[in-house]
Motif scaffolding. Structure first.
Motif, mmCIF file in Angstrom:
data_model
loop_
_atom_site.group_PDB
_atom_site.id
_atom_site.type_symbol
_atom_site.label_atom_id
_atom_site.label_comp_id
_atom_site.label_asym_id
_atom_site.label_seq_id
_atom_site.Cartn_x
_atom_site.Cartn_y
_atom_site.Cartn_z
ATOM 1 N N MET A 102 18.898 -83.177 97.171
ATOM 2 C CA MET A 102 18.209 -84.068 96.027
ATOM 3 C C MET A 102 19.096 -84.425 94.841
ATOM 4 O O MET A 102 19.360 -85.481 94.271
ATOM 5 N N PRO A 103 19.741 -83.325 93.987
ATOM 6 C CA PRO A 103 20.781 -83.457 93.194
ATOM 7 C C PRO A 103 21.655 -84.583 93.554
ATOM 8 O O PRO A 103 22.127 -85.423 92.688
ATOM 9 N N VAL A 104 22.200 -84.590 94.939
ATOM 10 C CA VAL A 104 23.254 -85.619 95.420
ATOM 11 C C VAL A 104 22.715 -86.927 95.277
ATOM 12 O O VAL A 104 23.296 -88.047 94.760
ATOM 13 N N LEU A 105 21.493 -87.168 95.644
ATOM 14 C CA LEU A 105 20.844 -88.389 95.678
ATOM 15 C C LEU A 105 20.518 -88.783 94.327
ATOM 16 O O LEU A 105 20.662 -90.186 93.992
ATOM 17 N N ALA A 106 20.083 -88.035 93.321
ATOM 18 C CA ALA A 106 19.895 -88.646 92.087
ATOM 19 C C ALA A 106 20.977 -88.877 91.198
ATOM 20 O O ALA A 106 21.141 -89.713 90.432
ATOM 21 N N LEU A 107 22.112 -88.064 91.584
ATOM 22 C CA LEU A 107 23.398 -88.449 90.666
ATOM 23 C C LEU A 107 24.596 -89.221 91.477
ATOM 24 O O LEU A 107 25.415 -89.299 90.787
ATOM 25 N N ALA A 108 24.055 -89.728 92.510
ATOM 26 C CA ALA A 108 25.158 -90.535 93.311
ATOM 27 C C ALA A 108 25.373 -91.734 92.604
ATOM 28 O O ALA A 108 26.607 -92.132 92.935
ATOM 29 N N VAL A 109 24.832 -92.380 91.766
ATOM 30 C CA VAL A 109 24.914 -93.476 91.091
ATOM 31 C C VAL A 109 25.743 -93.320 89.843
ATOM 32 O O VAL A 109 26.054 -94.347 89.322
ATOM 33 N N LEU A 110 25.884 -92.146 89.315
ATOM 34 C CA LEU A 110 26.402 -92.088 88.051
ATOM 35 C C LEU A 110 27.870 -92.710 88.159
ATOM 36 O O LEU A 110 28.170 -93.243 87.076
ATOM 37 N N PRO A 111 28.739 -92.508 88.981
ATOM 38 C CA PRO A 111 30.069 -93.074 89.061
ATOM 39 C C PRO A 111 30.041 -94.661 89.006
ATOM 40 O O PRO A 111 30.993 -95.267 88.465
ATOM 41 N N LEU A 112 28.835 -95.114 89.351
ATOM 42 C CA LEU A 112 28.674 -96.696 89.228
ATOM 43 C C LEU A 112 28.179 -97.382 87.828
ATOM 44 O O LEU A 112 28.325 -98.255 87.391
ATOM 45 N N LEU A 113 27.359 -96.240 87.222
ATOM 46 C CA LEU A 113 26.902 -96.800 85.821
ATOM 47 C C LEU A 113 27.671 -97.268 85.046
ATOM 48 O O LEU A 113 27.198 -98.059 84.081
ATOM 49 N N PRO A 114 28.969 -96.605 84.496
ATOM 50 C CA PRO A 114 29.732 -96.992 83.620
ATOM 51 C C PRO A 114 30.060 -98.705 83.756
ATOM 52 O O PRO A 114 29.937 -99.497 82.938
ATOM 53 N N ARG A 115 30.421 -98.908 84.812
ATOM 54 C CA ARG A 115 30.597 -100.249 85.233
ATOM 55 C C ARG A 115 29.483 -101.221 85.152
ATOM 56 O O ARG A 115 29.414 -102.196 84.385
ATOM 57 N N ALA A 116 28.235 -100.738 85.508
ATOM 58 C CA ALA A 116 27.092 -101.485 85.410
ATOM 59 C C ALA A 116 26.759 -101.943 84.000
ATOM 60 O O ALA A 116 26.476 -102.856 83.394
ATOM 61 N N THR A 117 26.975 -100.830 83.388
ATOM 62 C CA THR A 117 26.578 -100.763 82.011
ATOM 63 C C THR A 117 27.548 -101.751 81.083
ATOM 64 O O THR A 117 26.975 -102.483 80.270
ATOM 65 N N ARG A 118 28.797 -101.752 81.513
ATOM 66 C CA ARG A 118 29.663 -102.867 80.702
ATOM 67 C C ARG A 118 29.342 -104.077 81.028
ATOM 68 O O ARG A 118 29.431 -104.925 80.381
ATOM 69 N N ARG A 119 29.082 -104.395 82.581
ATOM 70 C CA ARG A 119 28.602 -105.643 82.873
ATOM 71 C C ARG A 119 27.385 -106.191 82.168
ATOM 72 O O ARG A 119 26.736 -107.260 81.765
ATOM 73 N N ALA A 120 26.495 -105.124 82.052
ATOM 74 C CA ALA A 120 25.223 -105.645 81.236
ATOM 75 C C ALA A 120 25.251 -105.816 79.879
ATOM 76 O O ALA A 120 24.886 -106.618 79.244
ATOM 77 N N ASP A 121 26.537 -104.932 79.126
ATOM 78 C CA ASP A 121 26.727 -105.322 77.886
ATOM 79 C C ASP A 121 27.405 -106.653 77.514
ATOM 80 O O ASP A 121 27.006 -107.576 76.654
ATOM 81 N N GLU A 122 28.173 -106.795 78.741
ATOM 82 C CA GLU A 122 28.617 -108.262 78.572
ATOM 83 C C GLU A 122 27.912 -109.380 78.673
ATOM 84 O O GLU A 122 27.941 -110.347 77.883
ATOM 85 N N GLN A 123 26.933 -109.160 79.747
ATOM 86 C CA GLN A 123 25.711 -110.067 79.873
ATOM 87 C C GLN A 123 25.011 -110.414 78.534
ATOM 88 O O GLN A 123 24.690 -111.469 78.159
ATOM 89 N N ARG A 124 24.441 -109.338 77.833
ATOM 90 C CA ARG A 124 23.681 -109.336 76.572
ATOM 91 C C ARG A 124 24.357 -109.931 75.385
ATOM 92 O O ARG A 124 24.203 -110.624 74.490
ATOM 93 N N GLU A 125 25.820 -109.668 75.359
ATOM 94 C CA GLU A 125 26.682 -110.343 74.401
ATOM 95 C C GLU A 125 26.796 -111.597 74.338
ATOM 96 O O GLU A 125 26.563 -112.452 73.341
ATOM 97 N N LYS A 126 26.935 -112.303 75.728
ATOM 98 C CA LYS A 126 27.076 -113.608 75.823
ATOM 99 C C LYS A 126 25.613 -114.161 75.732
ATOM 100 O O LYS A 126 25.565 -115.405 75.115
ATOM 101 N N ALA A 127 24.633 -113.638 76.040
ATOM 102 C CA ALA A 127 23.390 -114.167 75.989
ATOM 103 C C ALA A 127 22.671 -114.220 74.515
ATOM 104 O O ALA A 127 22.202 -115.029 74.034
#
Length: 621
Positions: A180-205
């Motif tokens: 379970m900890p592996v499943l819950a934390l497996a996406v953590l390495p992807l979150l910084p990139r996803a957050t940057r892209r979300a920030d870019e989207q919000r800034e452009k919007a």
């Protein structure tokens, strides 16, 4: 806090050091609502977690042919179903309450800050950004506050289920608990990139929203100069950039979702294979295998909350940062220190040297309209200050009224003492009586103010549209921003509203720019008569208004350079004459040559008392 109790009597003093700190402050101020939502969420999640146990008991009862245990399992399933339904209903109710109350708190904070800064706000922050913060960003901030308690309930339920499985069936429970900890934390390495892209989207919007807002506000001007297609092309390009940024962001979130489907699938396959092997060897019962498998399957639902909280935070963090950027602005670097004081006396601006004596009508001439607007706002106590201490320290000194700094008295008292009417005042929708029903001294009646502002034709037009048989114009509704009226009518009604308030000092920025010369002369005389004995400052360049003033002040490049009456300044001050008469550079040079004046020198009143060029200028003025 319940929805029926909104709005807050006091939304509080927010932590504006950063976006995350602001989000934490919001959650802390709704601790009661968060605990309620957490409690109902735990009831809901643990009710779901109890289903595998009862299902396993039912399956094992069928295998053992035990009717009593089967009935008991059925009763437990019914009871858990009721608990799940109640928990889910109340969880949704409390979570949505948290969302709405958090959004309402942020909106109240923004409204309070807008009222504090006034028209200075849009000079510090783009109007479109203010709109974006008060609409879409408020919703995203509320989403994070709402998702926080549901995430806490889901995380708590996962811990309880994993511990329970490890105790119930160590051979399979430990496998699930470790995975379970592996499943819950497996996406953590992807979150910084996803957050940057979300920030870019919000800034452009946000930029696209600003562009759209500013374009709509200036649509009439754009149509006049044929610039619609140009700005349409700009908005089309901005919207396409938003679309591409949204697609890039969606791809990252799709990858995160795929990971959260793939890894639990691998766990379930491994669990079934290993559990079936144990059941075949007789080391566990079939009911136990069903219980563990069912629990692992249902654990996928609370796992989804990890993805949701990550997405909510990534979207709300830039929104909170934008809100903080607005909420961190200050009206003044100084705190209000003088309580219970309504100052009276001369209105003085130390930065420019502008003095408006008490009880007199002072007209101010500025060659730059933007400089005039900024100075008018300064006289009302809306001085610009920086967001940082070093900038605030460099801010110009406060305007003084009767020797008291406006920054040192409470905001309400400052605005009651000095009223500033903008160059483009706004008329809210409502009846004429409601428009003139504003806080005032009570010494100036609505009829007197309307007469001074020369609103006779406005009253006649409103009387014809009156819903009453007697044609009472005061009961006629005025549309939003007064769009049913002409520009001159709107300007005169706004002037009448300002005159009704009867403040200690009234500052008018181009109050007659939209009326004809005959009406302007009567308006100028009406202001002078009605405001007799009160301090009045009018920023204008119209000779008709300037001639009605007791004294005229010329401000050039941020400094007072001449003081006198209108006719004397026409004779003695070339810079004043150039602004008031709209002289070209060639005409100014020719007039100076005729009068024997060098470039930039000043004509003295005792030089030539009656020169032809001056007479011509006065006639034209």
């Amino acid at each position: 806090m319940q929805i029926r109790d909104l709005p807050y009597s006091d939304p509080g003093d927010p932590d504006v050091r950063s976006g995350p700190r602001f989000l934490f402050w919001l959650g802390r101020n709704q601790l009661g609502g968060q605990l309620k939502s957490l409690s109902w969420g735990l009831l809901h999640q643990l009710g779901i977690a109890g289903l595998p146990v009862t299902v396993g008991l039912a399956v094992q009862a069928v295998i053992d042919r035990s009717g009593g245990r089967l009935a008991l399992a059925g009763g437990l399933i019914v009871a858990l179903g009721v608990l799940i339904a109640v928990g889910d209903t109340m969880l949704h109710r409390t979570a949505v309450t948290n969302w709405i109350t958090a959004a309402a708190r942020v909106q109240q904070l923004l409204a309070r800050k807008t009222a504090e800064l006034g028209s200075a706000l849009t000079r510090r922050v783009a109007a479109g950004e203010v709109v974006a913060v008060s609409t879409g960003d408020v919703e995203k901030i509320g989403w994070f506050v709402e998702a926080l308690s549901r995430f806490a309930a889901a995380a708590t339920a996962l811990v309880v289920i994993c511990v329970g499985l490890a105790v119930y069936l160590p051979s399979l429970g430990l496998m699930v608990a470790l995975a379970m900890p592996v499943l819950a934390l497996a996406v953590l390495p992807l979150l910084p990139r996803a957050t940057r892209r979300a920030d870019e989207q919000r800034e452009k919007a946000g930029k696209a929203t600003e562009l759209a807002s500013d374009t709509v506000a200036g649509l009439r001007v754009l149509r006049g100069i044929g610039g619609e297609e140009l700005f349409l092309g700009r908005y089309r390009r901005a919207s396409q950039e938003v679309r591409r940024a949204a697609v890039r962001s969606a791809r990252m979130w799709a990858l995160i979702s795929a990971v959260q489907v793939l890894l639990p699938g691998v766990l379930l396959i491994s669990l079934v294979w290993y559990g079936a092997t144990l059941a075949r060897d007789g080391r566990i019962d079939v009911g136990q295998l069903v219980t563990v498998y069912s629990a692992a399957t249902l654990m996928l639902f609370p796992l989804r909350h990890f993805e949701e909280i990550a997405m909510a935070y990534s979207f709300s963090r830039p929104s909170a940062q934008r809100a903080v950027r607005v909420l961190s602005l200050h009206r003044s670097a100084q705190e209000a220190t003088v309580e219970g004081v309504t100052p009276t006396g001369d209105l003085y601006d130390p930065a420019t040297g502008l003095m408006a004596p008490r009880g007199r009508f002072t007209a101010v001439v500025c060659g730059d309209p933007d400089e005039a607007g900024r100075l008018a706002e300064r006289l009302g106590g809306h001085a610009e200050t920086g967001e940082e201490d070093d900038k605030a320290a460099a801010a110009p000194p406060s305007v003084l009224l009767g020797g008291v700094a406006l920054d040192e008295i409470p905001l309400d008292a400052a605005r009651a003492a000095v009223l500033v009417q903008d160059k483009d005042p706004v008329l809210l929708s409502g009846t004429l009586r409601e428009l003139l029903d504003v806080p005032s001294s009570g010494l100036v009646t609505a009829d007197a103010a309307l007469e001074a502002a020369q609103c006779g034709d406005v009253l006649s037009a409103l009387a014809q549209a009156s819903p009453d048989d007697d044609g009472d114009p005061m009961r006629t509704r005025i549309t939003e921003r007064g769009r049913s009226l002409s520009g001159g009518q709107r300007q005169r009604l706004a002037l009448a509203r300002s005159l009704v308030t009867d403040p200690e000092a009234l500052v008018l920025d181009e109050p007659t720019s939209a009326v004809d010369s005959h009406t302007e002369a009567r308006v100028a005389a009406g202001i002078a008569k009605l405001r007799q004995g009160r301090t009045t400052v009018a920023f204008a360049s119209s000779p008709l208004l300037l001639d009605a003033a007791d004294r005229v002040v010329l401000v050039h490049e941020g400094t007072v350079v001449a003081v006198g009456n209108h006719r004397d300044l026409l004779r003695t001050e070339p810079r004043y004459r150039a602004v008031v008469t709209r002289e070209t550079d060639d005409e100014t040079a020719a007039a100076n040559a005729v009068n024997g004046i060098g470039d930039g020198s000043t004509v003295r009143s005792d030089d030539v008392p009656a020169m032809k060029s001056i007479e011509e200028i006065e006639e034209r003025a």
